[in-house]
Design an enzyme around this catalytic site. Structure first.
Site, PDB file in Angstrom:
ATOM      1  N   TYR A  86     -60.007  19.575  -6.096  1.00 18.36           N
ATOM      2  CA  TYR A  86     -58.961  18.663  -5.625  1.00 18.36           C
ATOM      3  C   TYR A  86     -57.723  19.411  -5.166  1.00 18.36           C
ATOM      4  CZ  TYR A  86     -56.495  19.348 -10.061  1.00 18.36           C
ATOM      5  OH  TYR A  86     -55.834  19.900 -11.116  1.00 18.36           O
TER       6      TYR A  86
ATOM      7  N   ARG B 134     -54.645  18.260  31.103  1.00 20.08           N
ATOM      8  CA  ARG B 134     -54.791  18.818  29.758  1.00 20.08           C
ATOM      9  C   ARG B 134     -54.535  17.704  28.738  1.00 20.08           C
ATOM     10  NH1 ARG B 134     -49.690  22.660  30.965  1.00 20.08           N
ATOM     11  NH2 ARG B 134     -48.300  20.984  31.623  1.00 20.08           N
TER      12      ARG B 134
ATOM     13  N   CYS C  63     -51.946  22.554  -7.128  1.00 21.11           N
ATOM     14  CA  CYS C  63     -50.806  21.661  -7.304  1.00 21.11           C
ATOM     15  C   CYS C  63     -49.547  22.208  -6.660  1.00 21.11           C
ATOM     16  CB  CYS C  63     -50.578  21.348  -8.775  1.00 21.11           C
ATOM     17  SG  CYS C  63     -50.122  22.785  -9.738  1.00 21.11           S
TER      18      CYS C  63
ATOM     19  N   SER D  92     -55.439  25.047 -12.333  1.00 17.50           N
ATOM     20  CA  SER D  92     -54.733  24.459 -11.203  1.00 17.50           C
ATOM     21  C   SER D  92     -53.906  25.564 -10.561  1.00 17.50           C
ATOM     22  CB  SER D  92     -53.833  23.321 -11.696  1.00 17.50           C
ATOM     23  OG  SER D  92     -53.113  22.788 -10.611  1.00 17.50           O
TER      24      SER D  92
ATOM     25  N   LYS E  15     -56.452  27.238  32.408  1.00 18.86           N
ATOM     26  CA  LYS E  15     -56.159  26.610  33.696  1.00 18.86           C
ATOM     27  C   LYS E  15     -57.373  26.684  34.615  1.00 18.86           C
ATOM     28  CE  LYS E  15     -52.680  26.728  37.346  1.00 18.86           C
ATOM     29  NZ  LYS E  15     -52.081  25.435  36.980  1.00 18.86           N
TER      30      LYS E  15
ATOM     31  N   HIS F  68     -32.893  23.023  -6.669  1.00 14.72           N
ATOM     32  CA  HIS F  68     -32.977  21.770  -7.417  1.00 14.72           C
ATOM     33  C   HIS F  68     -32.920  20.584  -6.457  1.00 14.72           C
ATOM     34  CE1 HIS F  68     -31.191  18.431  -9.804  1.00 14.72           C
ATOM     35  NE2 HIS F  68     -32.083  18.852 -10.692  1.00 14.72           N
TER      36      HIS F  68
ATOM     37  N   MET G 235     -46.298  35.031  31.592  1.00 12.76           N
ATOM     38  CA  MET G 235     -46.868  35.924  32.607  1.00 12.76           C
ATOM     39  C   MET G 235     -46.449  35.473  34.001  1.00 12.76           C
ATOM     40  SD  MET G 235     -50.548  36.738  30.902  1.00 12.76           S
ATOM     41  CE  MET G 235     -50.887  35.002  30.813  1.00 12.76           C
TER      42      MET G 235
ATOM     43  N   GLY H  99     -44.952  30.486  30.470  1.00 12.32           N
ATOM     44  CA  GLY H  99     -43.853  31.274  31.021  1.00 12.32           C
ATOM     45  C   GLY H  99     -43.902  32.757  30.708  1.00 12.32           C
TER      46      GLY H  99
ATOM     47  N   ARG I 273     -51.792  32.590  40.259  1.00 12.28           N
ATOM     48  CA  ARG I 273     -51.241  32.247  38.940  1.00 12.28           C
ATOM     49  C   ARG I 273     -52.082  32.849  37.822  1.00 12.28           C
ATOM     50  NH1 ARG I 273     -48.093  27.092  39.452  1.00 12.28           N
ATOM     51  NH2 ARG I 273     -48.649  26.207  41.462  1.00 12.28           N
TER      52      ARG I 273
END
Lengths: 888, 888
Positions: free
Chosen positions: B861, B342, B841, B774, B27, B459, B108, B106, B97
C-alpha cells in the site's frame, strides 16, 4: 524435540584438549589441556555444551543416557582419587562450575563443596583433623546449593549467620567455633526445609544431578542473556558443566593458594617469577583482599618443592600456549594443583616486549607473534603520557574521552591567556565552554583542552586529535565563569592559574596535578613489530594532516602519503579568520574576489609546505567542507550582543553587521545543509581559489626541489554524479589555466569522498567522473545511522551502549553491516565501471577492527591521524595474515 | 568512425508515420502521419536523427550518400509541387526545421524562406504580385541564415533595420516600402560579406546543405545540452531535419493562419470549434499578439470551404490520435494546409471530462483512457480553489509552495487574533515568522497560512498539508512587525485586517483579494475515472490522518485505512501543550507519571474517535516521533527573555524555569538526534502511556460498536534490530496488561518505519521483530541524500534544480536510484525472512511517479494526505495497466 542418542555427552579431563572449546567450553578445554600435558590438575569431567542445549530444548529434561554417562565418569573419578562421594570416612568433594566457549565472568552459577551431608561432614572433619573447616564447608554448601539450585532466598541464610554472630557476641565469621558452625548447619537445613518444603538432600548423587541441571538453567537466566546480547555471544552455544575434585589451600601451613603471570604484565620482562600467594588460604581470600598476599618468590622459602614445580609448570604452559600465561594454583599439603591457565592481560609496554622476546627466544615466528601476541589497539598508548591510575586521586568529573593521553597544567580560560602563559614557559590546560576557530592559537599553545560542551566531532575534539593533544569535552557538570575566571566542577572550584589534570583516554578530570607516566616514542620493541608488519601488509597507510609539521610527524610514523588534508583547518588561524569573514560577508562579486585574494596567498604557502614535506608521496587535498556559519560567531550570542547594545546605547557595529548574515546562514541541521560540494557550487570562486592555490604551490615545489608533487584534489559531500561532473570541469578549467600561465606541466587527479548513502547507491555513475574515492566514514556513519555525532555521543548513545542496544560506538568501530554494507556496494559498483583507487579517510582508518574489515574489502589504503599510523600499519599486516590463514 | 553505408537517411513525408518518432523526430512523425492520412500537409522530406548522430561523430562531415539522397527527395518535392528551388519565375521556398524525438522547444535552429536569391526573389514578387512581401521574405532569410548558419551577429542586422527606419522616419517594420526593403537586402548582404568574408550564397542547394548541417550542429549547442540534462533526454538521440515547402497565410484576404483545439482546453467540452485565427497573416503574427486574433467559428464566414475542411480534419486527427489535438494550420489562397498536430495541453477539469467523453463517444476503452488520457498529477487541483491566474494581478513576493490551493482573507498576526476574527465569521490568513504548536488553534481557524521562514517540512507546511489548507512558507522578503501589526513585502506594507491572497500552488503572495476559481468536489467525470481505477489497481491506498475529521474525509475520498496517524499532532492543542511541557520539565519519576495521566486521557479520546471513524479498516498509529524541544519555546527567545528580565528587574519565571531544560535538550542536528524510538528508550513511560491509550480506546470502540478495530502500532526511526526487539517487548507488555485488566481480547500488530539507510541495510534482522514495515520516505530521503529538507528547500536545492544538477525535487518525486535503491534492498532482504506487509507513508505516497515506482516493487500500500488519495488511486491503476502492458 528428540535428543541425539548415542552422542558422547561427558568427557574426562584426560579425554579433552585445548582445541575442544566448542564442546567443553573455555575452562573445560584448558583443564583438559593441562591434564593432557601431565600437569597436576584436580581430576574431573566435563558435561558438554551440546547437552545443555539439548536439555533446554527438550523441555528442561536430561537427554537419554546422560545419567549413565555421569555415573560412569563419576565412578572413574572416585576410583582415580581413591575417595567416594558421600563416604562417611573419606568423602570426595567436588565443585560444579559452568564454562562456556566465551568467558562470561560471573554470569552463570557455581556450586562448591558438593558431596557433604550429615555423615560425610564427620569424615571430612576426622580426615582433616579440622572440624571447624568441615562444618564451615558444609554450611557454605547448604547456602550455595539452597541459593543456586533450590532458589531459596540467600538473605535468609545471611540473616541466620548474622544472628548467630550477634548471639555469640563476635564480629567476624572466623570467630565462630566448630560447634557454632555445627549449630548453624542445623539452622540452615531448617531454613531450606521451611522454604523448599522438603529436607536438604542427603544423597550426594541427587545433589550432583540437581546442580548440573541448575548450571544448565543458568545459561538461560536474564543476566546471562543480557550479557550475551551485549558481548555478541550467540544464544545457541550452551554452557559446559565441569565437575572437579575439590582441593584446599587452607588445610594448614603446608597449603597455599595464589595467582601468577609467566612474565611481568606491566613491563613484559621475563625476570623473577611474578605473582602473589597466601599460605593456608582459599582462592576467595586472595581476591577478597582480607589478608595482604605475599610476592611469589617468597613461596620458595615456604614450600620449595611446590614452588619449583609451579615455575616449571608455568614455563611449560607458556611454551604450549605460545603466549604469556595467567595461572591459578592451590597447594594442598605440599601438593601443587593447577586450577586454571589463560592468556594474560598486559600493558601496552608489556605487549610489545613480550611479542618481540617470544620471537627472540624461539617460541614463535615473527608472523605468529604479529598475529597472536600483538594487540594493535594498544599501540597508541605507547606514544602518549598516561595517567598513573594506580596513584591518581579520584576524578572530580567525567566527560567525553575526546583525544587520548593525559596532561597537567595551569588553567587558562581564554586562548590569549593560554598563549601568554605558554610563552612564559608554563604548561597550560585551556578550559572553554566550547572552542571556535578563534581559539586555535590558544589550543596550539596548550598541553590539554577541556570543554563543557561538544562530543568527539566538536571543534575542540577534532583539532585536539589532529594535534595529538589530550582533550576531554562535553563535561556537563562543568560551569565556567569567564568573568570571575573560575570554574566549578564536582563541587570544587578552581581559578585561572590553578593546576588541573585531564585524562583524555578515559574522559576524567582532576583538580591539581595527578601523576603521569611518560611515553616512550622510540620503543625498540615496537620498531621491530612495525618492521614485521610492513613486510606483510597490503593496505597502504596514509595520514590525515593539515600542516607541514603534522605531515612531517606522520611521515616519521611511517605514513605513505596524506589521505586527507582539510583545508578548512587553514581558515581558522587568527591571521586568516578576518579574510574568511570578509569573504562570507561580501555583498558584491568584487568584494568576494577581493577577500579571496589574501586567502589564496595563505593557502598557497600552506600547500607549499605540505607538498614539500611529503616529497614523493601523494597528498589528497579536500576542498572546503564545513558550512560557512562555522566561521562566524554564534547566532544567539550575536542576538544577545545586539540587544545589549540597544539597551545600553553603546553600538556594537560588528555584531549588528554580522547578525543578518548569520541569521541567513543559520540551518536547522547544518550536518545536512549547505556544505561540501554544495558550497563549491554556490560560490564557485571559493573552490576556484583553492584549486589555483594548490596548483601554484605544487608548481613552485616542483621548480624548487625538482620533484613533482603527487596532487589529488578531493571534492567533499558528493551525492549526485552531476555535482562531480560540474566540479571536475571547474577544477580542470582552473588548473589548466594556472599551468598555462606558468608554462608548467603537472599531473593531478580529481576524486570525491563517499560520505552519503546516495553516493554509495550511485557509485557507478559517480565513478565515471572520479579518479579515486575516499570513504568519509565519519559522515557516512552519521547519515546511515541517523546519528548526529555531537548529539548522540553526549545523549542517547551512552544509554544505548549501556543497555546493550548497540555493541560498540559506531564512530570508533565501523558498523560493518550498515555502513560497511554500503562501502561494499560502492566497491562492487565502482569496480564494475573502472579500476579506481579506493581509500578511507574517516577516523575508522586508525581503528584495528575497522582496518581489518577494509582489508577484506580490498581497499587500497586507509588514512588516519598521525598518532594512529603505527596502529594501522600493524592492523593492516594482521588483516593480511588472517586472510592468508583463511584462504589457505 | 565509419558511417553506415546503405542506410536510408531521408524519408519523404509520405514514407513515414506516427510510429517513427525515433528516426524522424516528433514533428517529422506527425507531419508524416498527416500525410499518410491524406491530409493537406505542405510536402517535404525528413533527414533522420541517425544521420545527425553520424554527422557529429564523423568529424562533422556528411555521411556518404546523403547528398544524393537529398537531391533525389528534393527533386521529387519540386516535381510534386511544380516549383523549383531558386527558379527565377516560380521559385520553391522551403523551411528547414529541427525536430527531435522529445520536444525541446526553442533549443535548436530553424531557417525559413530558404531558396530566395537575387533572382528568385523577383519571381516570388511577380507570382504573388507583392514585391514588398517578397523582399521582406528575402531580408528575413538573409538575417536568419546569417545568424543560424554563418554565425554573423544578429544585432548587426537589427541595427541596420533600425537605421533604415530612422532614416525613413517610420516607427514600424510594416511601414517600410518594397523599395526600402530591397535596399535593406543590399545592406544585409554587405553585412554578411563583411563578417563572413564571402558573398551571401546565391546557390539554393548550397543554402540548403549549409542549413541542414547547421541544424545538426545545433543539437550539440550548450543551450540544447543543458536542456537535455535538465529534461533527462539522452544526448545520443540526435535531431531530425524537416525540409518542407513554405506556405503563406499572408498572401491576401483568401489566406489565413491559426491554431485550434479539438475540444475546449479549459472545460473539456466538445461544442463549438475552439481556436483563433488571423486573416492575411503569418503564424508568427498570431503568437506575437500584434493583432487581436478572431475566434475560430468566425472563419466559417471568411473562408467556408477551408473552414469545413479544417473541422473535418481535426475530427479525423482526434480519432486517429485518440486524444484531444492541438493543431496549427495555414490557408494560402483558400487552400488549407495542416502544419502541426499534437496532443493538447488541458486544465484538470478538461482532462477529466475529455477522458470520460472519449470513452462514452466510443473512441477509446476505459483502460486506454485511464492509461493515456488521465493525468493523475492534475487530479488534486479539482479539490482546491485555484488562483484565476489569467485575471490575477502581479504577485508581490514568492516563497515555498508549501500546501496547494489559493486563499484570500484578512491578515491576522497571532493565532488568537485569527481565531477571534474567524469566530466573527471573517476569512483569515494567518501570517507568522514561523508557526509553533502554540499556533495550532489559529491555523485551524484560518483559510491560509503565510510564514517568513521554513520549507516544506516546517511546522506550518506539515499542518497545512494535513488540513488541506493553502500555505506559502519561507517568503524571505517578508518582514513582520508583530508589535506594530504590519507586514512589509515587495515594497508594500499591509496591516492587520487588510486583505491578502496567497497561492500555495505556486508559492506566490498578493496584496488584496486576487480572483479565485472554486473547486468542484463532486466532479462526476472524476468519479467515473476513480471507478475504472479501483477495478485495475493492485496497490492499496491509505491516508495520513491524525483526527477523526481527517479520517472521515479521507474515507470519503476512498482511503482504505490510515497508514500514518502521527500522535505528536495530538500534542499540539492548547489544552494539551501544558501537560506535554510538564512531562518534559518533570524532575522526578512521580512528576513524570503525573504529567502523563492527563495526556493519556486526551490520547485515548483521540484514538477512540479515529478508530470509530475507520471502522473495518486498519489504522497505523505511530508512537511519538519529534524531539521534545519542539514542544518548548525557542532557545534564543528564552535567552533573550531571561536577559531582558534581569535587566528590567521584572522576573520571567517561566523562561527562567524552561531555559536550562531547553539548553539541555538543544541539539546541533535535531533531525539526527533524540527522537523516534530513541525517545521511547530514554523515557519508556511515554511510549507505554501511548500504547495503553491505544489499546484502551480500541477496546472501548469494540465494546461500543461491536466491531474490533484493526490496530497497527508503529515504532519510528528504528536503525537496529535490538531497538525494535526491546520496544516490541514493551508494547506487548503494556498491551497484554491492559487487555487483562479489561478482560478483553484484541488483535494488534507491531511494526516499524524504515527511514534510515541502516534500517534498509539490516532489514532482514529488523524484520524478525516486525509485523509490517512502512517506508518513511521523507526522512529516508533526508538521510540518504544528506539533505535537511528545511535547509535544502530554502537554500541550495533551488539552485540545484535551476542548474540541472538534479532533475526534480527528491521530496516530491522519489529519487529512484538512491532512496528507491534502498527501498528495493529492503523488499529483497525482508521477503527472504518472512511474508511481511510493506507500505509507504511518506509524501511520495501521493505522487503519481513515485506511486508507479512503488507498484513495480510490489509493495502492499501507499498512504498519503486525504487530498491526494484520489490521485494515488488513479496512479496505482495506471501503474498496474502499464505493468500489464510491459508484461505482455
Amino acid at each position: 524435540m528428540s535428543t541425539k542418542a548415542g552422542t558422547k555427552r561427558v568427557y574426562d579431563f584426560a579425554e579433552g584438549s585445548r582445541d575442544m572449546r566448542d564442546l567443553l567450553g573455555g575452562k573445560g578445554a584448558n583443564v583438559a589441556e593441562m591434564t593432557r600435558l601431565g600437569l597436576p590438575v584436580p581430576q574431573g569431567f566435563t558435561v558438554t555444551t551440546a547437552t545443555c542445549i539439548d536439555y533446554l530444548e527438550n523441555d528442561h529434561t536430561n537427554p537419554e543416557g546422560l545419567d549413565d554417562e555421569v555415573s560412569e565418569h563419576l565412578g572413574r573419578l572416585e576410583e582415580a582419587v581413591g575417595k567416594t562421594l558421600g563416604d562417611p570416612d573419606n568423602p570426595l568433594l567436588v565443585s560444579v562450575r559452568s564454562g562456556a566457549k566465551f568467558s562470561m565472568p560471573g554470569m552463570m552459577d557455581t556450586v562448591l563443596n558438593l558431596g557433604l551431608n550429615d555423615k560425610s561432614v564427620e569424615g571430612l572433619a576426622a580426615r582433616t583433623g579440622n572440624p571447624r573447616f568441615a562444618y564451615d564447608s558444609y554450611r557454605r554448601f547448604i547456602q550455595m546449593f539452597g541459593d543456586v539450585v533450590a532458589e531459596v532466598d540467600r538473605d535468609l541464610f545471611e540473616k541466620a549467620l548474622t544472628a548467630m554472630k550477634k548471639d555469640r557476641g563476635v564480629e567476624q565469621d572466623v570467630d565462630l567455633t566448630a560447634d557454632d558452625l555445627k549449630e548453624l548447619v542445623g539452622r540452615f537445613k531448617q531454613i531450606y526445609k521451611d522454604n523448599k518444603g522438603e529436607d536438604f538432600p542427603q544423597d550426594p548423587r541427587a545433589q550432583l544431578d540437581a546442580s548440573i541441571n541448575a548450571v544448565f538453567e543458568s545459561w538461560d537466566n536474564k543476566r546471562a542473556r543480557d550479557y550475551r546480547r551485549m558481548a555478541r555471544i550467540p544464544h545457541d552455544l550452551g554452557t559446559a558443566v565441569n565437575v572437579q575434585q575439590m582441593v584446599f589451600g587452607n588445610t594448614g601451613s603446608g597449603s597455599a593458594t595464589g595467582v601468577a603471570f609467566t612474565r611481568d604484565n606491566t613491563t613484559g620482562e621475563k625476570g623473577e617469577p611474578f605473582g602473589e600467594f597466601l599460605v593456608n588460604a582459599q582462592g576467595e581470600d586472595v581476591v577478597a583482599g582480607i589478608r595482604t598476599p605475599e610476592q611469589l618468590p617468597k613461596l620458595r622459602d615456604h614450600l620449595p618443592e611446590a614452588y619449583d614445580k609451579l615455575i616449571a609448570t608455568m614455563d611449560m604452559l607458556e611454551k604450549t600456549y605460545r603466549n604469556m600465561q595467567d595461572v591459578e594454583f592451590t597447594i594442598e599439603d605440599g601438593q601443587l594443583y593447577m586450577l586454571q591457565t589463560r592468556n594474560g592481560k598486559r600493558s601496552a609496554q608489556a605487549m610489545a616486549r613480550i611479542a618481540v622476546d617470544m620471537v627472540d627466544e624461539g617460541h614463535v615466528t615473527a608472523e605468529e607473534s604479529l598475529r597472536d601476541l600483538v594487540d594493535a589497539s594498544q599501540v597508541r598508548q605507547l606514544l602518549l603520557p598516561q595517567l598513573d591510575a594506580a596513584n591518581a586521586p579520584d576524578p572530580v568529573a567525567s566527560g567525553v574521552a575526546a583525544s587520548p593521553g593525559a596532561a597537567c597544567g595551569l588553567i587558562a580560560f581564554t586562548a590569549d591567556e593560554a598563549e601568554e602563559r605558554a610563552r612564559a614557559g608554563e604548561k597550560v590546560i585551556l578550559v572553554r565552554d566550547e572552542t571556535t576557530p578563534d581559539d586555535f592559537h590558544g589550543m596550539v599553545a596548550s598541553e590539554g583542552i577541556l570543554t563543557a560542551r561538544g562530543g568527539k566531532t566538536s571543534h575542540a575534539a577534532i583539532v585536539a586529535v589532529g594535534m595529538g593533544t589530550p582533550a576531554v569535552t562535553g563535561v556537563s557538570g562543568l560551569h565556567i565563569d569567564e568573568h570571575e575566571k573560575t570554574l566549578t566542577v564536582g563541587g570544587r572550584t578552581a581559578t585561572a592559574g590553578d593546576h588541573i589534570t585531564i585524562d583524555g583516554t578515559t574522559g576524567t578530570v582532576f583538580i591539581g596535578d595527578a601523576p603521569l607516566l611518560p611515553p616512550d616514542p622510540h620503543n625498540p620493541y615496537l620498531e621491530r613489530i612495525l618492521e614485521w608488519s610492513d613486510k606483510h601488509r597490503r593496505l597502504q597507510v596514509r595520514t590525515n594532516a593539515d600542516t607541514p609539521e603534522d605531515a612531517a610527524r606522520a611521515r616519521d610514523f611511517g605514513a605513505e602519503g596524506i589521505g586527507l588534508c582539510r583545508t578548512e583547518h587553514m581558515f581558522g588561524g587568527e591571521d586568516r579568520l578576518p579574510h574568511v569573514r570578509a569573504m562570507i560577508m561580501a555583498e558584491t562579486h568584487e568584494d568576494l574576489v577581493a577577500s579571496l585574494h589574501p586567502l589564496r596567498e595563505f593557502q598557497e604557502e600552506d600547500f607549499y609546505g605540505i607538498f614539500k614535506a611529503m616529497e614523493g608521496l601523494p597528498v589528497t587535498v579536500r576542498l572546503l567542507d564545513p558550512p560557512l556559519h562555522e566561521f562566524l560567531p554564534d547566532y544567539t550570542d550575536l542576538r544577545m550582543r545586539v540587544a545589549a547594545a540597544q539597551i545600553s546605547g553603546r553600538p556594537d557595529e560588528e555584531a549588528e553587521e554580522q547578525l543578518p548574515k548569520v541569521e541567513k546562514l543559520q540551518e536547522v541541521n547544518p550536518m545536512l545543509g549547505t556544505r561540501g560540494v554544495r558550497l563549491g557550487i554556490e560560490i564557485p570562486e571559493l573552490y576556484r581559489m583553492q584549486v589555483a592555490a594548490i596548483i601554484n604551490a605544487a608548481c613552485r615545489v616542483k621548480k624548487d626541489t625538482g620533484h613533482e608533487p603527487i596532487v589529488e584534489i578531493m571534492i567533499p559531500l558528493v551525492g549526485f554524479d552531476e555535482e562531480l561532473r560540474f566540479m571536475r570541469d571547474e577544477v580542470v578549467d582552473v588548473a589548466e589555466a594556472a599551468l598555462k600561465e606558468r608554462g608548467e606541466t603537472l599531473h593531478y587527479t580529481v576524486g570525491t569522498m563517499i560520505e552519503l548513502p546516495r553516493a554509495a547507491m550511485v557509485a557507478d555513475e559517480i565513478a565515471h567522473h572520479a579518479d579515486f574515492f575516499s570513504f568519509g566514514t565519519n559522515d557516512l556513519t552519521q547519515t546511515t545511522l541517523g546519528f548526529s555525532r555531537d548529539d548522540a555521543e553526549t545523549k542517547f548513545l551512552a544509554q544505548y551502549l549501556e543497555q546493550g542496544i548497540i555493541q560498540s560506538n559506531p564512530f570508533e568501530h565501523i558498523d560493518q553491516k550498515g555502513v560497511g554494507g554500503l562501502v561494499k556496494i560502492v566497491c562492487d559498483l565502482a569496480r564494475d565501471v573502472k579500476k579506481i583507487k579506493l581509500g578511507v579517510c574517516g577516523e575508522h582508518g586508525g581503528d584495528p577492527d575497522s582496518v581489518k574489515f577494509f582489508h577484506t574489502l580490498g581497499l587500497d589504503y586507509v588514512s588516519c591521524s598521525p598518532f594512529r599510523v603505527q596502529t594501522a600499519r600493524i592492523a593492516a599486516a594482521q588483516a593480511a595474515l588472517e586472510q592468508g590463514e583463511n584462504d589457505r
